[in-house]
Design a protein around this motif. Sequence first.
Motif, PDB file in Angstrom:
ATOM      1  N   MET A 130      15.103  -4.932   9.204  1.00 47.60           N
ATOM      2  CA  MET A 130      14.248  -4.268   8.233  1.00 47.60           C
ATOM      3  C   MET A 130      15.055  -3.404   7.271  1.00 47.60           C
ATOM      4  N   GLN A 131      16.161  -2.843   7.743  1.00 47.98           N
ATOM      5  CA  GLN A 131      16.961  -1.973   6.890  1.00 47.98           C
ATOM      6  C   GLN A 131      17.481  -2.704   5.657  1.00 47.98           C
ATOM      7  N   ASP A 132      17.671  -4.016   5.776  1.00 46.40           N
ATOM      8  CA  ASP A 132      18.162  -4.789   4.643  1.00 46.40           C
ATOM      9  C   ASP A 132      17.154  -4.829   3.504  1.00 46.40           C
ATOM     10  N   LEU A 133      15.890  -4.563   3.815  1.00 46.00           N
ATOM     11  CA  LEU A 133      14.850  -4.615   2.794  1.00 46.00           C
ATOM     12  C   LEU A 133      14.705  -3.300   2.039  1.00 46.00           C
ATOM     13  N   VAL A 134      15.317  -2.234   2.563  1.00 48.44           N
ATOM     14  CA  VAL A 134      15.197  -0.926   1.936  1.00 48.44           C
ATOM     15  C   VAL A 134      16.064  -0.874   0.683  1.00 48.44           C
ATOM     16  N   GLY A 135      15.434  -0.513  -0.439  1.00 44.25           N
ATOM     17  CA  GLY A 135      16.158  -0.416  -1.701  1.00 44.25           C
ATOM     18  C   GLY A 135      15.651   0.752  -2.526  1.00 44.25           C
ATOM     19  N   HIS A 136      15.996   0.754  -3.808  1.00 50.72           N
ATOM     20  CA  HIS A 136      15.561   1.837  -4.698  1.00 50.72           C
ATOM     21  C   HIS A 136      14.041   1.854  -4.796  1.00 50.72           C
ATOM     22  N   GLY A 137      13.465   3.013  -4.573  1.00 48.75           N
ATOM     23  CA  GLY A 137      12.016   3.147  -4.677  1.00 48.75           C
ATOM     24  C   GLY A 137      11.271   2.813  -3.406  1.00 48.75           C
ATOM     25  N   THR A 138      11.991   2.378  -2.366  1.00 49.69           N
ATOM     26  CA  THR A 138      11.329   2.049  -1.106  1.00 49.69           C
ATOM     27  C   THR A 138      10.923   3.323  -0.378  1.00 49.69           C
ATOM     28  N   GLU A 139       9.702   3.366   0.088  1.00 49.88           N
ATOM     29  CA  GLU A 139       9.235   4.491   0.892  1.00 49.88           C
ATOM     30  C   GLU A 139       9.169   4.051   2.342  1.00 49.88           C
ATOM     31  N   VAL A 140       9.821   4.791   3.209  1.00 42.95           N
ATOM     32  CA  VAL A 140       9.847   4.477   4.630  1.00 42.95           C
ATOM     33  C   VAL A 140       8.859   5.399   5.347  1.00 42.95           C
ATOM     34  N   LEU A 141       7.943   4.807   6.095  1.00 36.55           N
ATOM     35  CA  LEU A 141       6.929   5.573   6.804  1.00 36.55           C
ATOM     36  C   LEU A 141       7.231   5.574   8.297  1.00 36.55           C
ATOM     37  N   ASN A 142       7.177   6.729   8.896  1.00 33.94           N
ATOM     38  CA  ASN A 142       7.305   6.845  10.344  1.00 33.94           C
ATOM     39  C   ASN A 142       5.900   6.879  10.930  1.00 33.94           C
ATOM     40  N   LEU A 143       5.453   5.790  11.498  1.00 33.49           N
ATOM     41  CA  LEU A 143       4.098   5.685  12.027  1.00 33.49           C
ATOM     42  C   LEU A 143       4.031   6.044  13.501  1.00 33.49           C
ATOM     43  N   GLU A 144       5.133   6.512  14.047  1.00 37.33           N
ATOM     44  CA  GLU A 144       5.190   7.032  15.411  1.00 37.33           C
ATOM     45  C   GLU A 144       4.661   6.038  16.446  1.00 37.33           C
ATOM     46  N   GLY A 145       4.958   4.770  16.205  1.00 36.72           N
ATOM     47  CA  GLY A 145       4.606   3.748  17.175  1.00 36.72           C
ATOM     48  C   GLY A 145       3.171   3.268  17.126  1.00 36.72           C
ATOM     49  N   LYS A 146       2.398   3.743  16.155  1.00 38.83           N
ATOM     50  CA  LYS A 146       0.996   3.326  16.068  1.00 38.83           C
ATOM     51  C   LYS A 146       0.904   1.863  15.621  1.00 38.83           C
ATOM     52  N   ALA A 147      -0.156   1.203  16.052  1.00 37.89           N
ATOM     53  CA  ALA A 147      -0.387  -0.191  15.665  1.00 37.89           C
ATOM     54  C   ALA A 147      -0.776  -0.274  14.195  1.00 37.89           C
ATOM     55  N   VAL A 148      -0.280  -1.326  13.535  1.00 32.72           N
ATOM     56  CA  VAL A 148      -0.566  -1.544  12.113  1.00 32.72           C
ATOM     57  C   VAL A 148      -1.156  -2.942  11.951  1.00 32.72           C
ATOM     58  N   VAL A 149      -2.224  -3.034  11.156  1.00 30.10           N
ATOM     59  CA  VAL A 149      -2.850  -4.328  10.861  1.00 30.10           C
ATOM     60  C   VAL A 149      -3.026  -4.436   9.353  1.00 30.10           C
ATOM     61  N   PRO A 150      -3.152  -5.661   8.838  1.00 26.53           N
ATOM     62  CA  PRO A 150      -3.458  -5.796   7.407  1.00 26.53           C
ATOM     63  C   PRO A 150      -4.775  -5.086   7.087  1.00 26.53           C
ATOM     64  N   GLY A 151      -4.918  -4.642   5.843  1.00 29.81           N
ATOM     65  CA  GLY A 151      -6.177  -4.031   5.444  1.00 29.81           C
ATOM     66  C   GLY A 151      -7.331  -4.963   5.746  1.00 29.81           C
ATOM     67  N   PHE A 152      -8.386  -4.432   6.338  1.00 29.74           N
ATOM     68  CA  PHE A 152      -9.533  -5.260   6.679  1.00 29.74           C
ATOM     69  C   PHE A 152     -10.254  -5.721   5.412  1.00 29.74           C
ATOM     70  N   ILE A 153     -10.750  -6.951   5.454  1.00 33.20           N
ATOM     71  CA  ILE A 153     -11.510  -7.528   4.345  1.00 33.20           C
ATOM     72  C   ILE A 153     -12.931  -7.740   4.845  1.00 33.20           C
ATOM     73  N   ASP A 154     -13.873  -7.019   4.274  1.00 32.16           N
ATOM     74  CA  ASP A 154     -15.264  -7.192   4.657  1.00 32.16           C
ATOM     75  C   ASP A 154     -15.859  -8.301   3.812  1.00 32.16           C
ATOM     76  N   SER A 155     -16.215  -9.414   4.467  1.00 32.76           N
ATOM     77  CA  SER A 155     -16.629 -10.626   3.759  1.00 32.76           C
ATOM     78  C   SER A 155     -18.031 -10.575   3.195  1.00 32.76           C
ATOM     79  N   HIS A 156     -18.776  -9.525   3.519  1.00 31.48           N
ATOM     80  CA  HIS A 156     -20.155  -9.496   3.020  1.00 31.48           C
ATOM     81  C   HIS A 156     -20.666  -8.063   3.009  1.00 31.48           C
ATOM     82  N   VAL A 157     -20.709  -7.465   1.825  1.00 33.33           N
ATOM     83  CA  VAL A 157     -21.308  -6.146   1.660  1.00 33.33           C
ATOM     84  C   VAL A 157     -22.195  -6.144   0.418  1.00 33.33           C
ATOM     85  N   HIS A 158     -23.026  -5.106   0.336  1.00 37.66           N
ATOM     86  CA  HIS A 158     -23.775  -4.787  -0.877  1.00 37.66           C
ATOM     87  C   HIS A 158     -23.325  -3.372  -1.236  1.00 37.66           C
ATOM     88  N   LEU A 159     -22.211  -3.278  -1.937  1.00 37.61           N
ATOM     89  CA  LEU A 159     -21.461  -2.031  -2.034  1.00 37.61           C
ATOM     90  C   LEU A 159     -22.259  -0.911  -2.707  1.00 37.61           C
TER      91      LEU A 159
END
Length: 599
Positions: free
Chosen positions: A1-30
């Motif tokens: 992963m360190q190879d991907l760090v470059g100018h403007g990269t922000e590194v987040l320390n999530l303290e081991g918490k699980a990460v998932v892609p943003g959820f997509i709600d397939s049907h709402v009436h917003l």
Amino acid sequence: MQDLVGHGTEVLNLEGKAVVPGFIDSHVHLLWGGLQTLQCALAPMPLAPPPLPTLLSVVWLSSELEEMNTRLQFDIDVWLCSFKLRDYVLGVRVTSHSSDCRKVELFKHVHRLSFLHHVKLGLHQKSNKDGILTWHWAYVFLTDGMKAIVAAIDLNSKSEDEIEDLKHGSWLLGGGWNNDLWGGEFPMASWIDDVTPHNPAWLSRMDGHMGLANSMALKIAAITNNTGDPEGGGVVRSTDGEPTGLLIDSAMKLVLSCIPEVSIDERREALVRASNHALMRGVTTVVDFGRYLPGTSAEHPWEDFSEVYRWADISGQMKIRVCLFFPMNTWSQLQGLIHEKGRKLSQWLYLGGVKAFADGSLGSNSALFYEPYVDDPQNFGLQVMDMESLFNMTVESDKSGLQVAIHAIGDRANDLILDMYESVVAKNGMRDRRFRIEHAQHLAPGTVGRFREGGVVASMQPDHLPGDADSAIRKLGAERAQRGSYLFRSLLAGNLSFGSDWPVVEINPLSSIKTAMTRIPPGWENAWIPSECISLSDALNAYTISAARACFLDEEVGSLSPGKFADFVVLSTESWDELMAEGSASVKASYVGGVQAYP
């Protein structure tokens, strides 16, 4: 992963918490959901609490002659208990914890309340800044059907007389009631007439396919015993032919056409509220089917597009990504817009396709089935649209390259739409069209395979299941309900996507994922149709990459992949095994485009 760090990269320390892609709600009436936070919320399930001053909460409760204790938004505690025949003791406590109000508390006993009686209880709020006292009121209504409505209303600095004068003759709007929570009996105008003597009232059922009008609203809409049922809808009548106040599906237009339009400012505020609420639940993208239901104007989604979404996009107010669907009878308007602007208007706003309705809902007894309702033997449900008209519009929409989504809940409705989709493909030829069926809740034997063979997306909402299980058994019979309801696992072989249908039920992917994994309704010890439980991995996919594929956004969102938007959610858990075993976690943070959007 360190190879991907470059100018403007922000590194987040999530303290081991699980990460998932943003959820997509397939049907709402917003916007509809956002607007409900500004109206009377007749729902037992808490919504995100709106800031004071506003309506705190309204809830329908069934006392059933025994003590009840219900905790709701703003920590509203309600006690109802039987004392003697027609004698009740009622206690209400409202507690709010916000930046402006440390504590709002009310406790009052009311004795010997008669049916259809209401009482106003004094409620004061003490500011935690200057110690200023302002007054509020709580209204308690008991009806002749052993139901109670409890409303706590913030009147700000206005006097009682000013509020009464302000609201006289204006519409009282609300929604979210569910008759299944009090035994199934449908409400009538007489339940609310005595507490709304000077105001027309319209209270939509939680699924949006039925609404209750009081007598003043019926009079304004000129609904009498001579009023006929419009195509695709019904006016519910008593045994002597008088309208009860309930309107089903397209019949709702008789009252809805009389209600003043919501202002632009209110709709813009609704978008902001709804977006913030979605982000709190980890939802970073939604497929929005708009303020369009049977009986409503097809112009509403277009007005919202031009006056709310385009404004938010241009002014930098968008917080989540939105894929918009429009009423199918406006397909040519959408085709022209896409031809001029393209499908992707910005990184926030996408033009999705068109939607139509095949039937109503199970709770309103208007979902279309092959066999009649057990609790209504002459009723097979409603076919909301003429199939020939629906076929012709679908052919033209598909020929124009638009994605088509059609609401179908009952087994017959689903088969009718699958038949029609096959005919459209035969007429227009093969292509990657990703036809959708919204809900697909009850399927006949052999129907599941047709979704896979036709490449049809089953867009489902797991959190409908807990509220539907007992209702489905009562309305369809145990055997029918058991063989074809909410077939998550069976539909996995095709394209299964998940959503909420908010505000019909709460927008909460983690809750829906747990429901899809366990299928245990409230009060049940075991799963309802356990063979249809799915794994954590499959449920996550249905809320991420499969949901993205279902709306043609899989090249931009749905997975944490190079080249896609950095939309992701940090969960409270550190253990995937724990999440897989219990299906319980909460959203710690939501990021959209790499920027923290919640909290």
